[in-house]
Motif scaffolding. Structure first.
Motif, PDB file in Angstrom:
ATOM      1  N   GLN A 199       1.132   4.010  -2.983  1.00 14.83           N
ATOM      2  CA  GLN A 199       0.850   5.425  -2.763  1.00 14.83           C
ATOM      3  C   GLN A 199       2.036   6.292  -3.148  1.00 14.83           C
ATOM      4  O   GLN A 199       1.879   7.363  -3.735  1.00 14.83           O
ATOM      5  N   LYS A 200       3.233   5.823  -2.827  1.00 15.27           N
ATOM      6  CA  LYS A 200       4.425   6.578  -3.193  1.00 15.27           C
ATOM      7  C   LYS A 200       4.578   6.640  -4.705  1.00 15.27           C
ATOM      8  O   LYS A 200       5.035   7.643  -5.260  1.00 15.27           O
ATOM      9  N   ILE A 223       0.837  -1.201   0.000  1.00 13.91           N
ATOM     10  CA  ILE A 223       0.000   0.000   0.000  1.00 13.91           C
ATOM     11  C   ILE A 223       0.869   1.247   0.000  1.00 13.91           C
ATOM     12  O   ILE A 223       0.656   2.192  -0.785  1.00 13.91           O
ATOM     13  N   ASN A 224       1.865   1.262   0.868  1.00  8.48           N
ATOM     14  CA  ASN A 224       2.744   2.429   0.937  1.00  8.48           C
ATOM     15  C   ASN A 224       3.528   2.615  -0.357  1.00  8.48           C
ATOM     16  O   ASN A 224       3.705   3.741  -0.841  1.00  8.48           O
ATOM     17  N   ARG A 251      -5.247   1.377  -5.870  1.00  6.13           N
ATOM     18  CA  ARG A 251      -4.984   1.376  -4.423  1.00  6.13           C
ATOM     19  C   ARG A 251      -6.044   0.568  -3.687  1.00  6.13           C
ATOM     20  O   ARG A 251      -5.748  -0.193  -2.757  1.00  6.13           O
ATOM     21  N   THR A 299      -6.757   5.704  -7.490  1.00  2.43           N
ATOM     22  CA  THR A 299      -7.544   5.193  -6.370  1.00  2.43           C
ATOM     23  C   THR A 299      -8.028   3.771  -6.610  1.00  2.43           C
ATOM     24  O   THR A 299      -8.074   2.944  -5.683  1.00  2.43           O
ATOM     25  N   LYS A 325     -11.588   1.641   3.607  1.00  4.55           N
ATOM     26  CA  LYS A 325     -10.755   2.514   2.785  1.00  4.55           C
ATOM     27  C   LYS A 325     -10.972   2.244   1.304  1.00  4.55           C
ATOM     28  O   LYS A 325     -10.828   3.147   0.476  1.00  4.55           O
TER      29      LYS A 325
END
Length: 961
Positions: free
Chosen positions: A372-373, A368-369, A381, A378, A407
């Motif tokens: 996102q980076k 996930i990180n 993700r 969306t 989320k």
């Protein structure tokens, strides 16, 4: 954080570059003359020890070669990205280093080589030391050169246009310079690295001219300092760790044990080349870039790693048989050149491939990180979050799994998540997810139903109220239905009222809450067009439980006096202060009506925002009457079934209004008369008489619009004789009234009717005579009334004595003793009448004889006139004199006689005219037979009437002329 705890991945595909087989290109990296490499603008630039520069294309084919220097080795090169400028530095320890700026897009006509824009010797205080570090700004306005003797020279000027440049030694140290990097901003800062320190020096802007500032008392080796353009940090690698230096000084550090040879930034990664671990770092090794035993290096292995310091994982690591000579970046890939002339290309795998690696190792947080980076959208993700949620759900970490599903709620099929949490033990997680669906406007009717069912199962009234008050978009009908099924009637009322579902509000209050007064009060607050259909729908129920108020609203509406009730806000002085007992606000405080019920699920209440629900005299009504069409009164009649008292009140109120339509008035009067009679039939004694009296007063007026047939029918059905009598009396049917009493053998009623109607209807007396003598019982009940009837018959001559005898002889009831007096009086009266008639006849005969004799004398005997005075003027008579047979004499002049007209005695003229007129009237009436018949019909003495008209000549035969 130690690097040994970092996860290791293989995010790069490594491929050895195969060089073209065209002679020079195939062996370009094998040549011992190769001294430096740089890249930029889609080309690779190779410098050699003999001063040549070779330019390679993306296919690693030499596309251009030119002689840059006649002597010396090219040790440093810099290609300005996006331009055709190339900076080269050549070193010859016997002379100062030479810097040249080349314009690759321009050619010297004589040699065909690129045009050299400027040439500059780099000063170092005439000290012959090798260049250990080199950096330049992108616009070539400033360059920094570090030397092995610890000096740093900054070159400023317009090298592109060869307008001269200035050089200044800005730093000197006993320690060799191992790295220089520029950092631009409000001030241009030069970061310096030596073998023993890290320093900063402001070369332009505020602080220029001040001594270098030490950031850290630990330096680094040559090639172990670089600039990260992404975040503007200086990256320094030492044997212990990777260190970052930012604007505010030292930043984070990441432990990475082992010697370091090279460092470079490739995208988000830090590329580090480490020499063999067996190689013990010495002072000589710290200066290995300045020279050394290349033969030894060929047989030593190096370690190459790509690190993501933000996410703390190793993207790639490998051991190289040969040591690394250079690292460069071009065409989106990282290239590594070894001392044995091999070139390796490191191509980063796709994002999906990297994510799959994370998935395989269940490293979802890192995935996930990482995603996102990398700036993924969306949707992607959410896919990661959903897979992470699935993983946690399998592990039994339901709460954390739900957080991931929440989320990823935007593009996740809700049913996939809901099915995982249908277990009753996971109901709280399910509620959390369903609430989030509603917040994101993704909930369907089924979702709303399920959420409300969950609330009901947990008996969580507070959450239910919060959900309802939140303004979340949900299916209203479903929510209300579920609240009703679960017994949350207050909440159902709130939702219905909030959405102006008036009929639904009333239905809940009546059918579910059984709060009939509140339902009626709510109806009373609606506009006429809304109040009427609801009132009619629930009229019977409301009349059953709230008869008085329900009747009143009917009266108001049907008399045009309907006014919607309004609430008044509670005065400030009456608002209770908040305290522990009312600190929690519940749903009912938002309802401006007294919809407060002791529900099966009670909740704490507050009056902080409450309004006063006014009742009775406290109700504020709209000043201006709303305009609405008043319905026909008969439309409300069916509502009052089984409520006669309230119905009567309604009807009486309707009749009090003015300008009632005739048809409506007939309906009202007829129905009210019927209700009076029905009520009277249910009462006894004085109460019955009171209601019958009301009914009688209602029809007593001649102007009432009740149809006579209706009155007779209703009176008959209710056995209300007074009504029947009153109608017959109004229509003049007195004989029928008397006959109704006699047919019912009501002697007292018959006597009463005889006394009331007898003077106007004489024929009742003969009928009464026959009735009184019809049976001994009736005769006994009549008492002395029989004598009164006989007397009246005798006085008015209603019956001949013979008719009376015949009537009495019909039944063997009356005796001679009862009629003896009547008969004796009648005989005596007849005798007197006969005697009087005989005397009258005799007098008429005598008078007739006298008149005949007078007439005979006048016709046969002379008349003697002895009068001496004029009957007109009273003077003595003198000729001419006129004598009349009536014995009156006149002067002829006193007669005023007209020519041709027969003289007539003035004294007897009036009497004679009367006689002539009377005679003429008799002659005229002889032809008016209808007058004779009418008189005969009205006359009590028929024979007398006939005689009278006979005397008038009615029956005389007409004279034939």
């Amino acid at each position: 954080m130690a690097l040994t705890s970092w996860k290791v991945f293989n995010f790069f595909d490594v491929l050895e570059v195969k060089l073209p087989d065209d002679g020079e290109s195939s062996s370009i990296f094998d040549s011992n003359d190769l001294s430096c490499v740089c890249s930029g603008s889609d080309n690779l630039f190779v410098g050699s020890n003999d001063g040549h520069v070779r330019i390679l294309s993306q296919a690693f084919k030499v596309v251009r070669t030119f002689k840059a220097y006649d002597t010396g080795s090219i040790t440093h090169m810099k290609q300005v990205e996006g331009t055709a400028l190339l900076v080269t530095i050549s070193e010859d320890l016997s002379n100062e280093p030479i810097l040249k700026v080349w314009a690759l897009d321009k050619t010297e006509k004589k040699t065909g080589a690129p045009k050299c824009l400027s040439t500059l010797g780099i000063h170092n205080g005439r000290k012959q030391f090798p260049i250990s570090a080199f950096a330049t700004l992108e616009n070539l306005s400033q360059l920094a050169v570090g030397f092995g003797n610890g000096a740093v020279t900054v070159i400023r000027g317009d090298l592109i246009n060869d307008r001269g440049a200035k050089q200044r030694t800005v730093f000197e140290s006993e320690e060799p310079i191992t790295g220089v990097e520029f950092r631009e901003g409000p001030n241009t800062t030069l970061y310096l690295a030596t073998t023993g320190r890290i320093l900063t020096l402001t070369i332009t802007g505020k602080g220029q001219g001040q001594p270098a500032k030490v950031l850290e008392d630990t330096g680094c080796g040559v090639g172990c300092m670089t600039f990260d353009e992404a975040n503007g940090d200086i990256v320094v690698v030492r044997d212990d760790a990777i260190h970052y230096y930012g604007v505010n000084g030292r930043g984070p550090s990441f432990a990475y044990e082992g010697p370091k040879q090279l460092v470079s930034i490739f995208g988000d990664y830090v590329a580090i080349v480490s020499p063999p671990k067996s190689a013990t770092p010495t002072k000589t090794n710290g200066l290995r870039r300045f020279g050394g035993n290349r033969a030894d290096e060929l047989f030593n292995t190096s370690t190459f790693a790509l690190l993501d310091t933000d996410l703390k994982f190793i993207a790639h690591t490998e051991t190289l048989i040969s040591q690394v000579k250079a690292l460069f970046i071009e065409w989106g890939d990282l290239f590594l050149l070894t001392l044995d002339g091999k070139l390796f290309r490191y191509h980063e795998k796709s994002l999906q491939q990297k994510l799959e690696m994370f998935y395989q190792r269940d490293l979802y947080v890192l995935a996930i990180n990482f995603a996102q980076k990398g700036g993924i959208d969306t949707t992607q993700r959410n896919v990661i979050l959903r897979r992470y949620g699935d993983y946690l759900h399998k592990k039994g970490d339901y709460d954390t799994a739900m957080q991931q599903y929440l989320k990823a709620i935007d593009n996740t099929e809700p049913s996939q998540v809901i099915r995982k949490f249908l277990d009753s033990q996971r109901i709280n997680n399910l509620i959390e997810y369903l609430e989030e669906l509603h917040d994101h406007d993704k909930a369907t009717v089924d979702h709303t139903t399920l959420l409300l069912n969950c609330y009901a199962k947990l008996k969580d009234t507070d959450k239910l109220e919060t959900f309802i008050k939140s303004g979340t978009n949900f299916d209203l009908e479903t929510a209300i239905s579920m609240c009703r099924q679960g017994g949350y009637y207050d909440q159902a009322v709130f939702l219905a009222k909030k959405n102006q579902e008036h009929e639904l509000v009333i239905d809940i209050l009546i059918e579910d809450s059984k709060k009939y007064e509140d339902a009626l009060d709510y109806i009373w607050r609606l506009e006429p067009s809304l109040a009427y259909p609801n009132l009619m729908k629930y009229a019977r129920v409301l009349l059953e439980h709230c008869p008085e108020d329900a009747t009143q609203i009917f009266i108001d509406y049907y008399t045009g006096e309907y006014r919607p009730r309004k609430d008044l806000p509670m005065p400030a002085s009456q608002v209770p202060q908040d305290g522990p007992s009312n600190a929690v606000s519940n749903l009912t405080s938002f309802i401006p009506l007294p919809y407060r019920q002791t529900s099966v699920n009670p909740s704490p209440a507050t009056v902080g925002n409450q309004q006063i629900a006014l009742q009775d005299t406290d109700v504020a009504k709209i000043e201006v009457a709303p305009d609405y069409d008043i319905p026909k009164p008969r439309t409300a009649f069916s509502s009052f079934v089984d409520h006669p008292d309230n119905f009567i009140t309604f009807l009486e109120a309707c009749l009090k209004q003015e300008n009632i339509d005739k048809s409506d008035m007939a309906d009202l009067y007829t129905t009210l008369f019927e209700m009076y009679l029905e009520t009277a039939n249910t009462k006894k004694g004085e109460e019955k008489e009171r209601w019958e009296a009301k009914a009688k007063r209602l029809i007593d007026d001649q102007d009432i619009p009740i149809d006579t047939s209706n009155v007779l029918l209703l009176s008959h059905l209710s056995n209300f004789r007074d009504g029947t009598i009153l109608v017959r009396e109004q229509q003049g049917l007195r004989f029928d009234i008397f006959r109704s009493y006699t047919s019912a053998n009501d002697t007292a009623g018959a006597i009463k009717a005889l006394r009331k109607y007898g003077p106007k209807e004489p024929q009742l007396y003969p009928a009464a005579l026959a009735y009184f003598t019809s049976s001994p019982k009736i005769l006994e009940e009549a008492g002395d009334e029989l004598d009164a009837v006989l007397k009246k018959i005798d006085q008015d001559g209603l019956m001949a004595p013979l008719q009376v005898i015949q009537t009495l002889s019909t039944n063997a009831v009356a005796t001679m003793g009862m009629v003896k007096k009547y008969l004796s009086d009648t005989i005596e009266k007849e005798r007197k009448e006969i005697s009087n008639n005989r005397k009258l006849i005799e007098s008429y005969r005598t008078e007739t004889e006298v008149k005949r004799k007078e007439m005979d004398d006048l016709g046969n005997k002379p008349a003697i006139f002895q009068t001496r005075r004029c009957a007109a003027c009273g003077r003595s008579l003198d000729l001419p004199t006129v004598h009349f047979l009536c014995k009156h004499s006149f002067h002829q002049s006193c007669l005023n006689q007209s020519d041709g007209k027969e003289a007539e005695c003035p004294k007897c003229a009036a009497q004679n005219n009367s006689i002539r007129a009377f005679r003429k009237a008799q002659e005229d009436s002889a032809d008016k037979h209808d007058m004779f018949q009418d008189a005969l019909q009205r006359s009590r003495d028929k024979f007398g009437t006939i005689s009278e008209f006979f005397g008038r000549g009615v029956m005389t035969a007409p004279t034939v002329e």
